[in-house]
Design a protein around this motif. Structure first.
Motif, PDB file in Angstrom:
ATOM      1  N   GLU A 171      26.227  83.019  -8.893  1.00 59.56           N
ATOM      2  CA  GLU A 171      24.767  82.425  -9.289  1.00 59.56           C
ATOM      3  C   GLU A 171      24.608  80.916  -9.557  1.00 59.56           C
ATOM      4  O   GLU A 171      23.896  80.285  -8.920  1.00 59.56           O
ATOM      5  N   TRP A 172      25.423  80.529 -10.355  1.00 66.14           N
ATOM      6  CA  TRP A 172      25.415  79.028 -10.820  1.00 66.14           C
ATOM      7  C   TRP A 172      25.647  78.239  -9.708  1.00 66.14           C
ATOM      8  O   TRP A 172      25.441  77.092  -9.292  1.00 66.14           O
TER       9      TRP A 172
ATOM     10  N   ARG B  76      22.789  77.924  -7.057  1.00 68.59           N
ATOM     11  CA  ARG B  76      21.665  77.350  -7.391  1.00 68.59           C
ATOM     12  C   ARG B  76      22.023  76.040  -7.425  1.00 68.59           C
ATOM     13  O   ARG B  76      21.135  75.206  -6.788  1.00 68.59           O
TER      14      ARG B  76
ATOM     15  N   THR C  63      19.772  73.366  -4.583  1.00 64.51           N
ATOM     16  CA  THR C  63      19.398  72.373  -4.882  1.00 64.51           C
ATOM     17  C   THR C  63      19.746  71.113  -4.208  1.00 64.51           C
ATOM     18  O   THR C  63      18.838  70.210  -3.877  1.00 64.51           O
TER      19      THR C  63
END
Length: 69
Positions: free
Chosen positions: A45-46, A49, A53
């Protein structure tokens, strides 16, 4: 002379291995597996993410390079 498993456990006074005693080990194994899976999913998930961005920032740069219509 044939020994049965129960007679060996009674003679040696070892704990009997039945379904109830195995359930605790299975529960601990399952919990540890879930912890490892959760840590892995947090890492994924990190990573996504940060990637999202970066993609949005790049998209903004490309759109800002278009001429005004």
């Amino acid at each position: 002379m044939i020994f049965s498993t129960r007679s060996v456990f009674k003679t040696l006074r070892l704990p009997s291995f039945n379904k109830k005693s195995n359930q605790g080990a299975i529960t601990v194994e399952y919990a540890l597996t879930m912890v490892v899976a959760a840590i892995f999913m947090l890492g994924v998930e990190w990573m996504f993410r940060r990637m999202a961005t970066d993609v949005i920032a790049r998209f903004k740069d490309i759109v800002s390079m278009f001429p005004n219509i």
